[in-house]
Design an enzyme around this catalytic site. Structure first.
Site, PDB file in Angstrom:
ATOM      1  N   TYR A  67      35.521   4.543  -8.245  1.00 59.60           N
ATOM      2  CA  TYR A  67      34.450   5.285  -8.904  1.00 59.60           C
ATOM      3  C   TYR A  67      33.078   4.760  -8.510  1.00 59.60           C
ATOM      4  O   TYR A  67      32.818   3.552  -8.556  1.00 59.60           O
ATOM      5  CB  TYR A  67      34.598   5.186 -10.434  1.00 59.60           C
ATOM      6  CG  TYR A  67      33.443   5.842 -11.167  1.00 59.60           C
ATOM      7  CD1 TYR A  67      33.341   7.223 -11.231  1.00 59.60           C
ATOM      8  CD2 TYR A  67      32.438   5.071 -11.750  1.00 59.60           C
ATOM      9  CE1 TYR A  67      32.283   7.838 -11.874  1.00 59.60           C
ATOM     10  CE2 TYR A  67      31.372   5.668 -12.396  1.00 59.60           C
ATOM     11  CZ  TYR A  67      31.308   7.051 -12.454  1.00 59.60           C
ATOM     12  OH  TYR A  67      30.245   7.648 -13.083  1.00 59.60           O
TER      13      TYR A  67
ATOM     14  N   HIS B 138      19.105  11.220 -11.307  1.00 59.57           N
ATOM     15  CA  HIS B 138      19.106  10.590 -12.622  1.00 59.57           C
ATOM     16  C   HIS B 138      17.696  10.207 -13.099  1.00 59.57           C
ATOM     17  O   HIS B 138      17.524   9.874 -14.275  1.00 59.57           O
ATOM     18  CB  HIS B 138      20.004   9.350 -12.609  1.00 59.57           C
ATOM     19  CG  HIS B 138      21.466   9.680 -12.617  1.00 59.57           C
ATOM     20  ND1 HIS B 138      22.033  10.607 -11.768  1.00 59.57           N
ATOM     21  CD2 HIS B 138      22.492   9.220 -13.385  1.00 59.57           C
ATOM     22  CE1 HIS B 138      23.328  10.699 -11.998  1.00 59.57           C
ATOM     23  NE2 HIS B 138      23.633   9.861 -12.981  1.00 59.57           N
TER      24      HIS B 138
ATOM     25  N   ASN C  28      23.250   1.465 -13.870  1.00 54.56           N
ATOM     26  CA  ASN C  28      24.327   1.505 -14.842  1.00 54.56           C
ATOM     27  C   ASN C  28      24.324   0.210 -15.642  1.00 54.56           C
ATOM     28  O   ASN C  28      25.032  -0.735 -15.327  1.00 54.56           O
ATOM     29  CB  ASN C  28      25.660   1.718 -14.115  1.00 54.56           C
ATOM     30  CG  ASN C  28      26.735   2.250 -15.024  1.00 54.56           C
ATOM     31  OD1 ASN C  28      27.825   1.729 -15.083  1.00 54.56           O
ATOM     32  ND2 ASN C  28      26.439   3.309 -15.745  1.00 54.56           N
TER      33      ASN C  28
ATOM     34  N   TYR D 248       9.353  -9.537 -58.957  1.00 55.10           N
ATOM     35  CA  TYR D 248      10.352  -9.726 -57.906  1.00 55.10           C
ATOM     36  C   TYR D 248       9.733  -9.976 -56.529  1.00 55.10           C
ATOM     37  O   TYR D 248      10.276 -10.727 -55.718  1.00 55.10           O
ATOM     38  CB  TYR D 248      11.262  -8.503 -57.813  1.00 55.10           C
ATOM     39  CG  TYR D 248      12.319  -8.400 -58.882  1.00 55.10           C
ATOM     40  CD1 TYR D 248      12.394  -9.313 -59.924  1.00 55.10           C
ATOM     41  CD2 TYR D 248      13.253  -7.374 -58.838  1.00 55.10           C
ATOM     42  CE1 TYR D 248      13.356  -9.208 -60.904  1.00 55.10           C
ATOM     43  CE2 TYR D 248      14.235  -7.257 -59.806  1.00 55.10           C
ATOM     44  CZ  TYR D 248      14.280  -8.183 -60.849  1.00 55.10           C
ATOM     45  OH  TYR D 248      15.254  -8.074 -61.803  1.00 55.10           O
TER      46      TYR D 248
ATOM     47  N   ARG E  98       9.026 -13.631 -56.869  1.00 59.98           N
ATOM     48  CA  ARG E  98      10.154 -14.464 -57.279  1.00 59.98           C
ATOM     49  C   ARG E  98      11.316 -14.372 -56.297  1.00 59.98           C
ATOM     50  O   ARG E  98      12.057 -15.335 -56.093  1.00 59.98           O
ATOM     51  CB  ARG E  98      10.607 -14.058 -58.670  1.00 59.98           C
ATOM     52  CG  ARG E  98      11.674 -14.943 -59.232  1.00 59.98           C
ATOM     53  CD  ARG E  98      11.965 -14.765 -60.716  1.00 59.98           C
ATOM     54  NE  ARG E  98      11.541 -13.554 -61.315  1.00 59.98           N
ATOM     55  CZ  ARG E  98      12.340 -12.725 -62.007  1.00 59.98           C
ATOM     56  NH1 ARG E  98      13.626 -12.983 -62.098  1.00 59.98           N
ATOM     57  NH2 ARG E  98      11.856 -11.657 -62.588  1.00 59.98           N
TER      58      ARG E  98
ATOM     59  N   PHE F  98      28.767  -0.974 -19.991  1.00 58.65           N
ATOM     60  CA  PHE F  98      27.431  -0.366 -20.069  1.00 58.65           C
ATOM     61  C   PHE F  98      27.116   0.174 -21.461  1.00 58.65           C
ATOM     62  O   PHE F  98      25.994   0.573 -21.737  1.00 58.65           O
ATOM     63  CB  PHE F  98      27.332   0.800 -19.082  1.00 58.65           C
ATOM     64  CG  PHE F  98      28.479   1.775 -19.197  1.00 58.65           C
ATOM     65  CD1 PHE F  98      28.611   2.592 -20.298  1.00 58.65           C
ATOM     66  CD2 PHE F  98      29.444   1.836 -18.204  1.00 58.65           C
ATOM     67  CE1 PHE F  98      29.675   3.475 -20.420  1.00 58.65           C
ATOM     68  CE2 PHE F  98      30.518   2.714 -18.320  1.00 58.65           C
ATOM     69  CZ  PHE F  98      30.630   3.543 -19.430  1.00 58.65           C
TER      70      PHE F  98
ATOM     71  N   GLU G 135      31.703  11.766 -20.926  1.00 63.52           N
ATOM     72  CA  GLU G 135      30.981  10.723 -21.654  1.00 63.52           C
ATOM     73  C   GLU G 135      30.771  11.238 -23.074  1.00 63.52           C
ATOM     74  O   GLU G 135      29.719  11.755 -23.433  1.00 63.52           O
ATOM     75  CB  GLU G 135      29.678  10.403 -20.923  1.00 63.52           C
ATOM     76  CG  GLU G 135      29.959   9.890 -19.514  1.00 63.52           C
ATOM     77  CD  GLU G 135      28.732   9.790 -18.613  1.00 63.52           C
ATOM     78  OE1 GLU G 135      27.606   9.964 -19.123  1.00 63.52           O
ATOM     79  OE2 GLU G 135      28.908   9.539 -17.411  1.00 63.52           O
TER      80      GLU G 135
END
Length: 549
Positions: free
Chosen positions: A77, A107, A223, A307, A310, A367, A453
């Site tokens: 791949y 990409h 990646n 609070y 405290r 990844f 994916e």
């Protein structure tokens, strides 16, 4: 540049880079020892980087393993197949370089504003370190180019949006990697200023040639989790500084509101021993040590404080624990191999491998940004709470229905005709509200790539949200420091502050003058926020406390 030429610190004057006025040694890149502090030094202070001999050898070995796989003709791949849903498409040997270049081009489809300089440099550095770990299979010349870009000030133009945090931060990293092949654009730092140049021209300014990518190299560059972890590393450094400032602000507010330090008593932590709780309580005790202001009302009639005062150790301590949880993940991620597939020695991957097998290429999911995404969302929530409790303490200082009698309403010298710090608290409340509305991206999921994916982490968006939450919280804590320092003007002059609170008051007063009449407060608060961001508040406290040891 020859493939085997070593690249160390640049010839620019980067060995004069400094953090707090000290010289910065080169950050050594070996894939094994990068820290969040290293990322901050390189990203913000231009510390030079150098690839260690061990890192270079690991890169070379991994490349040899990939070459063996390519020669075998086996389908792997991203090496000789398509990407994502196109995994079953085999690529001819004469198209392998084109495959890698097209990967970067296709990409690089990000959106939104460009990343700021420090984020770009953090990405470059963390990707370099991941490649130096020696499981990605790039040639040494690739890491050499990344080293040179960092040392010579070549910062790719990277769009900030587009990552899903699974298959890595693909779109942002593709924008980064385009410059390596002479495409895209980069900001080049020169003696005459910063110039935006096309990728090839940017490389040429420092004598680099565009790369022709070999099999697997394009995928190895994009990646991974480098936008997420780069931002997260900077966030860890910033959040830890903010926590120290928040403890200082809370301690000072405790003084000027005539509140008690009993909630920081060590016996309370002994019976509920959370680590962060203990650390914040110890810090409050140290900050208020020898405080005559605290002693002046120790025997007053008030039984308990609100609070926000405290429960300061419990709330600040919980935020400390959240940030520590993120640091733990960032430390692991910085020195991890996060692309896919990864290449190993065959015998390490499978003891049954024959003696002729040299390499094993394994497809996995390193990844995926979930280990960071969940903790980033946790920290964003924690920082929202830090801002929320600080905003409530601001109200305790300003609100005429809650504040102590010695304080004028809203700290205005002439109440009514003047508003003092009234609207500074409005702004703090607005920022807390914005933090609460940010959302938590890690619980979302949008399948992509034809369903291949089908689960993503949204880790990069988690990092962006966490940074927004931190910036807002820092402004709120800076507002508390300003207001508490102003309130100190109305405390009896004969009463001394604590060791740490006195030092913090002096620091703020060096930056912000007393409020004698109404003025815009934005610049005052932002100057104090800058002292928090660059670590000055933290260093001031540490130095003051050390002087009493």
């Amino acid at each position: 540049m020859a493939e085997d030429d070593a690249v160390g610190p640049s010839n620019l004057a980067r060995d004069a880079a400094s953090d707090g006025g000290r010289d910065v040694d080169p950050v050594r890149i070996d894939g094994e020892s990068l820290t969040p502090e290293d990322v901050a030094l390189v990203a913000r202070h231009d510390a030079p980087v150098e690839l260690t001999p061990e890192g270079r050898e690991r890169v070379r070995t991994a490349r040899e393993r990939i070459a063996d796989v390519v020669d075998s003709g086996e389908a792997v791949y991203g090496v000789n197949t398509g990407f994502g849903e196109l995994v079953d498409e085999r690529i001819a040997p004469d198209e392998l370089e084109r495959l890698q270049h097209n990967l970067l081009r296709s990409h690089a489809s990000g959106a939104g504003p460009e990343l700021e300089r420090e984020a770009v440099r953090a990405m470059l550095l963390t990707r370099l370190n991941a490649l130096a770990k020696g499981y990605s299979g790039v040639r040494p010349v690739v890491v050499d180019h990344l080293v040179a870009m960092l040392n010579e000030g070549i910062n790719p133009a990277i769009r900030s949006r587009g990552s899903l945090g699974a298959s890595g931060d693909l779109a942002p990293l593709a924008h980064m990697a385009l410059v390596l092949i002479g495409e895209g654009a980069a900001d080049v730092e020169t003696a005459d200023g910063v110039r935006r140049l096309p990728g090839e021209e940017a490389l040429a300014t420092v004598g680099l040639e565009p790369l022709s990518l070999a099999p697997k190299e394009g995928l190895a560059l994009i990646n991974g989790t480098q936008l997420t972890v780069g931002l997260a590393a900077l966030l860890v450094v910033d959040a830890e500084r903010l926590l120290e400032a928040a403890d200082a602000a809370g301690a000072l507010t405790t003084e000027v509101t005539m509140s008690s330090t009993v909630p920081a008593h060590p016996i309370l932590q002994e019976v509920r021993p959370h680590v962060g709780h203990r650390e914040s309580a110890e810090r409050i005790r140290a900050l208020t040590a020898d405080s005559e202001i605290v002693e002046s009302h120790r025997n007053c009639d008030r039984v308990q404080d609100a609070y926000s005062l405290r429960c300061l150790p419990q709330v600040h301590g919980a935020v400390r624990d959240a940030v520590a949880h993120l640091r733990e993940a960032v430390a692991v991620e910085l020195d991890s191999a996060t692309d896919n597939p990864l290449v190993f020695d065959a015998a390490d991957a499978d003891p049954r491998a024959s003696g002729t097998d040299r390499a094993a290429v394994l497809s996995g999911g390193n990844f995926h940004g979930e280990p960071l995404a969940l903790r980033l969302d946790y920290v964003a929530t924690a920082l929202t709470e830090l801002a929320a409790i600080a905003e409530r303490r601001i109200d305790r200082i300003l609100n005429p229905n809650l504040q102590e009698p010695h304080l004028p309403p809203f700290l205005a010298p002439e109440s009514g005709v003047q508003s003092g710090y009234m609207i500074a608290q409005y702004t703090a409340a607005s920022l807390v509200n914005e933090n609460r509305s940010l959302g938590r991206p890690s619980i979302d999921n949008t399948p992509v790539s034809g369903g291949q994916e089908d689960h993503v982490s949204m880790s990069a968006q988690s990092a962006v949200h966490a940074r927004t939450a931190l910036a807002n919280a820092r402004h709120v804590v800076a507002t508390e420091l300003c207001a508490a320092t102003e309130a100190a003007e109305y405390v009896d002059d004969d009463l001394a502050h604590g060791t740490g609170t006195g030092a913090v008051t002096d620091l703020v007063r060096e930056t912000v003058p007393p409020l004698t009449e109404d003025r815009p407060l934005t610049d005052d608060v932002e100057r104090v926020a800058a002292l928090i961001a660059d670590g000055t508040v933290d260093r001031t406290v540490v130095d003051a406390l050390a002087s009493t040891e």
